[in-house]
Write a protein that holds these residues in place. Sequence first.
Motif, mmCIF file in Angstrom:
data_model
loop_
_atom_site.group_PDB
_atom_site.id
_atom_site.type_symbol
_atom_site.label_atom_id
_atom_site.label_comp_id
_atom_site.label_asym_id
_atom_site.label_seq_id
_atom_site.Cartn_x
_atom_site.Cartn_y
_atom_site.Cartn_z
ATOM 1 N N ARG A 2 3.320 -25.569 27.445
ATOM 2 C CA ARG A 2 3.823 -26.699 28.217
ATOM 3 C C ARG A 2 4.152 -26.237 29.633
ATOM 4 N N PHE A 3 4.024 -27.168 30.584
ATOM 5 C CA PHE A 3 4.173 -26.816 31.989
ATOM 6 C C PHE A 3 5.031 -27.839 32.722
ATOM 7 N N SER A 4 5.763 -27.321 33.704
ATOM 8 C CA SER A 4 6.619 -28.121 34.563
ATOM 9 C C SER A 4 6.078 -28.076 35.985
ATOM 10 N N ALA A 5 6.046 -29.223 36.640
ATOM 11 C CA ALA A 5 5.626 -29.293 38.039
ATOM 12 C C ALA A 5 6.835 -29.120 38.942
ATOM 13 N N ASN A 6 6.783 -28.107 39.809
ATOM 14 C CA ASN A 6 7.857 -27.944 40.785
ATOM 15 C C ASN A 6 7.562 -28.875 41.962
ATOM 16 N N LEU A 7 8.393 -29.905 42.083
ATOM 17 C CA LEU A 7 8.134 -30.961 43.066
ATOM 18 C C LEU A 7 8.627 -30.598 44.452
ATOM 19 N N GLY A 8 9.135 -29.374 44.602
ATOM 20 C CA GLY A 8 9.376 -28.863 45.940
ATOM 21 C C GLY A 8 8.074 -28.540 46.653
ATOM 22 N N PHE A 9 7.015 -28.234 45.869
ATOM 23 C CA PHE A 9 5.707 -27.902 46.419
ATOM 24 C C PHE A 9 4.633 -28.903 46.002
ATOM 25 N N LEU A 10 4.609 -29.294 44.737
ATOM 26 C CA LEU A 10 3.581 -30.201 44.237
ATOM 27 C C LEU A 10 4.006 -31.644 44.514
ATOM 28 N N TRP A 11 3.081 -32.412 45.090
ATOM 29 C CA TRP A 11 3.359 -33.794 45.491
ATOM 30 C C TRP A 11 4.575 -33.873 46.419
ATOM 31 N N ALA A 12 4.745 -32.861 47.251
ATOM 32 C CA ALA A 12 5.903 -32.822 48.147
ATOM 33 C C ALA A 12 5.846 -33.903 49.220
ATOM 34 N N ASP A 13 4.684 -34.528 49.393
ATOM 35 C CA ASP A 13 4.556 -35.598 50.377
ATOM 36 C C ASP A 13 5.065 -36.935 49.853
ATOM 37 N N GLU A 32 10.675 -30.013 37.934
ATOM 38 C CA GLU A 32 11.814 -29.304 38.505
ATOM 39 C C GLU A 32 11.738 -29.510 40.009
ATOM 40 N N CYS A 33 12.808 -29.207 40.719
ATOM 41 C CA CYS A 33 12.778 -29.460 42.151
ATOM 42 C C CYS A 33 13.653 -28.446 42.880
ATOM 43 N N HIS A 34 13.630 -28.513 44.188
ATOM 44 C CA HIS A 34 14.416 -27.609 45.022
ATOM 45 C C HIS A 34 15.745 -28.263 45.408
ATOM 46 N N TRP A 35 15.702 -29.185 46.340
ATOM 47 C CA TRP A 35 16.921 -29.793 46.889
ATOM 48 C C TRP A 35 16.764 -31.304 46.868
ATOM 49 N N PRO A 36 17.195 -31.960 45.792
ATOM 50 C CA PRO A 36 16.946 -33.397 45.632
ATOM 51 C C PRO A 36 18.026 -34.290 46.225
ATOM 52 N N TYR A 37 18.941 -33.732 46.999
ATOM 53 C CA TYR A 37 20.204 -34.412 47.297
ATOM 54 C C TYR A 37 20.068 -35.650 48.168
ATOM 55 N N ALA A 54 11.490 -34.469 31.416
ATOM 56 C CA ALA A 54 12.800 -33.879 31.672
ATOM 57 C C ALA A 54 12.780 -33.193 33.026
ATOM 58 N N LEU A 55 13.919 -33.210 33.705
ATOM 59 C CA LEU A 55 14.084 -32.419 34.925
ATOM 60 C C LEU A 55 14.745 -31.108 34.525
ATOM 61 N N LEU A 56 14.001 -30.021 34.634
ATOM 62 C CA LEU A 56 14.500 -28.741 34.142
ATOM 63 C C LEU A 56 15.617 -28.185 35.000
ATOM 64 N N GLY A 57 15.450 -28.215 36.330
ATOM 65 C CA GLY A 57 16.458 -27.577 37.153
ATOM 66 C C GLY A 57 16.317 -27.918 38.619
ATOM 67 N N LEU A 58 17.315 -27.500 39.377
ATOM 68 C CA LEU A 58 17.375 -27.728 40.823
ATOM 69 C C LEU A 58 18.161 -26.589 41.452
ATOM 70 N N HIS A 100 19.350 -26.667 34.228
ATOM 71 C CA HIS A 100 19.892 -25.487 34.894
ATOM 72 C C HIS A 100 20.046 -25.722 36.391
ATOM 73 N N VAL A 101 20.917 -24.911 36.981
ATOM 74 C CA VAL A 101 21.126 -24.882 38.425
ATOM 75 C C VAL A 101 20.831 -23.469 38.907
ATOM 76 N N HIS A 102 19.959 -23.375 39.912
ATOM 77 C CA HIS A 102 19.677 -22.098 40.553
ATOM 78 C C HIS A 102 20.661 -21.922 41.700
ATOM 79 N N VAL A 103 21.546 -20.945 41.574
ATOM 80 C CA VAL A 103 22.526 -20.654 42.620
ATOM 81 C C VAL A 103 21.876 -19.720 43.633
ATOM 82 N N MET A 104 21.669 -20.224 44.841
ATOM 83 C CA MET A 104 20.993 -19.458 45.875
ATOM 84 C C MET A 104 21.980 -18.525 46.575
#
Length: 255
Positions: A2-13, A32-37, A54-58, A100-104
């Motif tokens: 199974r695969f998740s699309a990271n929407l920070g890069f895929l379909w980012a437009d 999953e995404c980067h900064w959806p705020y 499901a949204l895996l993480g941000l 999950h939350v990725h703490v930068m």
Amino acid sequence: MRFSANLGFLWADLPLPDAIHAAAAAGFDAVECHWPYDTDPGAVRAALGETGLALLGLNTRRGDPAAGDFGLSALPGREAEAIEAIDEAIAYARAVGAGHVHVMAGNASGAAARASFEGALRHACRAAAPFGIAIVIEPLNAHDAPGYFLKNTAQAIEIIESIGAPNLNLMFDCYHVGRTEGAVEARLRALLPKVGHIQFAAVPDRGPPDHGAVDYPRLFQVIAGLGWDRPLGAEYRPGGDTMATLGWLAAARRI
């Protein structure tokens, strides 16, 4: 697999809800995404409900990108901002059901930076635990993120073990590990018990996983053989129309 699309890069437009629908139509199992705020979490949750994804993480916010910020949690003197960003990310994750939350960490080095980072992570783990949310940290390669505090998996594992929180794990990005450390398969095998999420992209150009130094068809087979049953995160730069880069997906899903 199974695969998740990271929407920070895929379909980012696309607006984030539209990108979720595009990922579902393309055959992804999660997003999953980067900064959806900037997107209303209600709109995100609605799109997830409509697609069944499901949204895996941000990620936590970077801070001020124009000033060079790429995360806040390892920056001495900015602890209050880091805590605010962590609390915001956990609240958003709760609102959309993210796992999950990725703490930068940010761009920093030295003992004071590590102390700040560990303090922020302890807060994050305590704040996230009641809601079943995991915290992940990710080493970034110096080619793409020069000066970033977390530089390699050994450093990340040392911090994870020092904190000892059951909901703190490693985000193992095959691309970053491939650029910095090499031996992606061997490192993944060794570190898998500490891994909370796996991401991938071609090495060294961060394109789709159909070329480059990492043999992804083999690596996906290895990951499946290790018993990993969660979606793998496609975090690559499509360099154009995302749909035109998805030739790898159908075959990989059959593994």
